[in-house]
Structure formats: C-alpha cells, structure tokens
Design an enzyme around this catalytic site. Structure first.
Site, PDB file in Angstrom:
ATOM      1  N   TYR A 157       0.835  -1.201   0.000  1.00  0.00           N
ATOM      2  CA  TYR A 157       0.000   0.000   0.000  1.00  0.00           C
ATOM      3  C   TYR A 157       0.872   1.254   0.000  1.00  0.00           C
ATOM      4  O   TYR A 157       0.699   2.156  -0.820  1.00  0.00           O
ATOM      5  CB  TYR A 157      -0.926   0.000   1.211  1.00  0.00           C
ATOM      6  CG  TYR A 157      -1.649   1.319   1.429  1.00  0.00           C
ATOM      7  CD1 TYR A 157      -2.626   1.748   0.534  1.00  0.00           C
ATOM      8  CD2 TYR A 157      -1.350   2.138   2.521  1.00  0.00           C
ATOM      9  CE1 TYR A 157      -3.280   2.965   0.721  1.00  0.00           C
ATOM     10  CE2 TYR A 157      -2.009   3.337   2.716  1.00  0.00           C
ATOM     11  CZ  TYR A 157      -2.971   3.749   1.807  1.00  0.00           C
ATOM     12  OH  TYR A 157      -3.621   4.948   1.986  1.00  0.00           O
ATOM     13  N   LYS A 161       1.286   4.102  -3.031  1.00  0.00           N
ATOM     14  CA  LYS A 161       0.974   5.516  -2.799  1.00  0.00           C
ATOM     15  C   LYS A 161       2.190   6.406  -3.093  1.00  0.00           C
ATOM     16  O   LYS A 161       2.045   7.515  -3.623  1.00  0.00           O
ATOM     17  CB  LYS A 161       0.484   5.723  -1.377  1.00  0.00           C
ATOM     18  CG  LYS A 161      -0.881   5.114  -1.076  1.00  0.00           C
ATOM     19  CD  LYS A 161      -2.007   5.776  -1.854  1.00  0.00           C
ATOM     20  CE  LYS A 161      -2.332   7.149  -1.327  1.00  0.00           C
ATOM     21  NZ  LYS A 161      -3.502   7.750  -2.043  1.00  0.00           N
TER      22      LYS A 161
END
Length: 298
Positions: free
Chosen positions: A137, A141
């Site tokens: 994750y 990002k």
C-alpha cells in the site's frame, strides 16, 4: 471555479463536498470564492481513474480548474495479495489525472499517506524526510506521488494519517460499534501516529488550492498517540463501558488469524510545510475527536 472530486463517495470526498456546501468547517469559515464554485463529484461509476483514455476525455470535456483526487485503494492488508490492483489505483490513477490536469492547466490535489515512511525513524517526520514504505500500500501511494511530481506542474501532494469522517467506515465508528457489544477489546499499542479529522483536513485543502504554494504537505491532527490511546479516548468521550487492553502488532496479527501488512511503528507527521506557507490551523487530535463524537451522538 470548477472543482472535480474523484472518489467523491469516500469519507474525505464527502467531507470536502459538505464543507463547500455549508461554507464553513469546524475550524472556521472557508473563502467566499467557493459560493460561486461548481463541484463535480465523480466516483468509480462516473470515472475510472485507472483508464487513461477516460480520464483524458472527461477532464478535457469538463475543463476543471482543480481536481482533488480522493480515490484510492486503501485496504492495506488486501494490497499485499493484490499488488497490481493497488498499483493501478494508487499509482497509475494519479498519473492519469496528472497528465489530464497538465493538459488543461488544472491544479491537482493528490491525497497521500503516512505509510510512505518506514516507521524506523522515531521523530516527527517532515516533508523532506526519506520515504521508505514497508507495505505494498505504502509503495503504491509513493509511486503515485512520484508520478504526480513527474507529470504535473501545479500539484499539492497532501499526506495525512489515521483519518476519520462523518460518512464512511473508520476506526472511530468501528471502536464505538465494537465497544457497545463487547466488555473488552485488544488494540495495538506499538504504533504511533496522528488521528486526523476529515473536516479539518478538508478546511486546509480548500485553503491551499486557492494559492500557488505548490509542493508536498503533511496535514494531520496535532499531537500523537497509539491506536490503543486513540481507542481509549473514543470510549471515554462516547461514554461506552468497554475496557481497552493494549497488545503488540504481532499479537494482533495472531488474534486476527490472517496475514497482515507491516505497518510503520512510528509515522507521526510534522505539518512543517503548512506552517511555512499558508499556516497550520489543524486542531489537537483530542479536541477534534471530542467535537466529532459530540456531533455523532447528539
């Protein structure tokens, strides 16, 4: 001013729309400019940000002045098993929006996360500190941030953390719900961060986009705590009689009986860029949380 909000049905997208409509946030009033603005909310049904052609055509047609990208794949644990999906939404999506915004001269606000940091450096993290994410994750990002920097000249990258808002799922609502049905809860006590009100974050976003103070910002509630501290405060402010017990991240992973992504042990952010440009009006996390819960339980 035309404002496109992607991921408009999420808790931040919803909150930005609410604040614009009301003309004020809990911190204070927003600029009179927004009274004449046109907000175009786009969720997955209206715009797939991973589809380059669709993004280009949509932005070319709308001719937006500002795009606020609240769309993201935020299931941190699921990202570990679905790296391609995480990358498409969290990296390719922002890339597409950056290229589309650049073509029409629009400003782009990219919402990012404290999870771009490793958590090994135990001090308040500034915007210029090294980013070494420890999860899929966080990596996806960070790549989204990099694409925005590469393809847009008018960008605001806004990193936030531990976000909660009035609409949608979040830690505060989860704790309140569980606390009403259980006598005790175990909550992680070895991760430090900043609880952040989506209402406060919306206020600062709407303030910065009226400027040309482009760059990367940290925008979180002031002060830091662990998830355990956060949960205890939620129970106390909600008058819920549920004992919160501390546990380690490793213990929590065993209790969950599933593979969990590694989280940064320390990811408290310092809002230095806000202080040095438009001013940091974010509230203490305890005060913002008290305001939120009082409004929820009225």
């Amino acid at each position: 001013m035309k404002i496109v909000i992607t991921g408009s049905k999420g808790q931040l997208g919803n909150e930005i729309r609410r604040v614009i409509k009301a003309g004020f946030a809990e911190i204070g009033t927003i600029s009179e400019v927004y009274k004449e603005s046109e907000v175009i909310p786009l969720d997955r049904e209206e715009l797939d940000i991973t589809n380059f052609k669709q993004v280009k055509e949509t932005l070319d047609e709308i001719k937006a002045d500002v795009v606020i990208n609240c769309a993201a794949y935020t299931k941190v644990d699921v990202c570990e098993e679905n790296e391609d999906i995480a990358f498409k939404v969290n990296a390719i999506g922002p890339r597409n929006l950056a290229i589309g915004c650049e073509a029409i001269g629009a400003k782009l606000v990219q919402i990012s996360t404290d999870y771009v940091f490793s958590g090994e450096d135990k001090r308040l993290l500034k915007e210029y500190d090294a980013t070494v994410p420890c999860s899929v994750y966080g990596k996806s990002k960070l790549q989204g941030e990099n694409f925005v920097k590469e393809f847009s000249n008018k960008y605001f990258i806004v990193r936030t953390a531990w976000l909660y808002g009035y609409i949608g799922n979040n830690f505060v609502y989860t704790m309140m719900k569980l606390g009403k049905t259980r006598d005790e809860l175990k909550v992680v006590n070895d991760q430090l961060g900043n609880p952040t009100s989506a209402n406060d974050l919306s206020y600062e976003i709407l303030k910065v986009i009226l400027t040309e103070e482009y760059g990367t910002y940290h925008c979180t509630g002031k002060g830091e705590c662990t998830w355990y501290d956060f949960a205890n405060k939620i129970m106390k402010l909600s008058n819920i009689d549920c004992e919160v017990l501390p546990c380690t991240s490793e213990e929590f992973s065993r209790l969950a009986s599933k593979k969990t992504a590694r989280r940064p042990e320390y990811s408290s952010l310092d809002n230095m860029m806000l202080r040095c440009t438009i001013g940091d009006e974010m509230r203490r996390w305890e005060l913002a949380l008290e305001n939120f819960i009082n409004n929820v339980i009225k």
